[in-house]
Motif scaffolding. Structure first.
Motif: not given
Lengths: 147, 147
Positions: A6, A9, A96, B114, B119, B135, B139
Motif C-alpha cells: 500500500q 502504490e 502491486c 494504482t 501491475c 502512475p 488512482p
C-alpha cells in the motif's frame, strides 16, 4: 494486502524500498509458493507460468538462471537442467499486491516440455478449441540430461 | 495431468479437440479458479494476472469483455466496471497442462488499480528493489463508477 505494498502504490519511479522487506511481504500461497510468469525479454512472447518458493526466487536472483519449484516433484527445478533449454534471467518484477512475479528471460529453444516454444498452445473460443502451435522439435530429443 | 492434455501434446497446429471437453479438463485449483495472465495484444506488455472461475471464463469468451473472479470480494469482476478501464478480449489460450490461461487483450488506459499501465512495477534484484513505473493517472480519478 501488506502495508508495504500500500505504501508503494503512490511511489514514483526509482523509489527504493528495502529489498528484504519486499521479500518478507510477498504473499506466498498456502504452500509457500508464488506464480512466476516467464516472458521472452526481446520478443515479448509469454512462454510459461510456473511456481517459486523463496529459495527458488533467491537462487534465481543470485545466479541469473531461472529456478522454479516443481509442485509435481516437490523439488527445486533449475529450468533446463534435464532438457538443456535454460532460461537466463534479464529482469524480475513483483506485482502491486505482491502475489505474482513477472520474469523477463532469455529462453534457449522451446520453453514447453512438448517441444513448443510456449506452453500456451490450446486456443479457446466460444464455440471451438484448437491447437495453434506445432512442436519445434520432437520432445523425445529434449530430455537427455544435457548439462 | 488429464489424458486430454497428454493426447494434445504431439498435435500439429489446427488440430481441434472438443471445446467442452477442454473446459471440463481444466485443472481448477481447490477454490475452482485458474490464473489468467493478461497481455496487451499489440505491444506484448504483460499487464496483470488475476483469477477466473468457469463462469468468468465462459462470460469472457461469450462477451469478449474480460471478466475475472475477485477473490477478495468473492464475486464476478467485469474488468473496468468500476474504473471504466475495460479489457477487450482478442484471444485466449490455455497452457499444456491445463492450469493457466493467457489472454491477449486490448486494455484501455491503466490496467493497475494504482493508475499504472501494468501491475508489475516492483523490480527485484539481488541487492535491491525499486519501483520502475510511475502512475499514469491519479488512482483517485479511476473509481468513479464509470459505465
Amino acid at each position: 494486502m501488506s502495508q508495504l505494498f500500500q505504501h508503494l502504490e503512490p511511489s514514483d519511479s526509482h523509489f527504493e524500498p528495502d529489498k528484504d522487506e519486499v521479500l518478507n511481504a510477498i504473499r506466498w500461497n498456502a504452500d509457500g509458493l508464488i506464480p512466476a510468469i516467464a516472458q521472452q525479454y526481446d520478443s515479448g512472447e509469454v512462454l510459461m507460468m510456473a511456481w517459486m518458493n523463496r529459495e527458488a526466487l533467491e537462487k534465481t536472483l543470485q545466479s541469473h538462471r531461472v529456478c522454479y519449484w516443481s509442485r509435481s516433484r516437490s523439488t527445486l527445478w533449475r529450468k533446463g537442467e534435464s532438457s538443456g533449454q535454460v532460461q537466463k534471467l534479464k529482469a524480475m518484477n513483483l506485482d502491486c499486491d505482491g502475489d505474482t512475479l513477472l520474469l523477463q528471460v532469455d529462453q534457449e529453444g522451446p520453453a514447453c516440455h512438448t517441444g513448443r516454444r510456449s506452453c500456451f498452445y490450446v486456443r479457446l473460443e466460444q464455440n471451438k478449441a484448437w491447437v495453434d502451435q506445432a512442436p519445434l522439435i520432437d520432445p523425445k530429443t529434449l530430455y537427455t540430461n544435457k548439462p
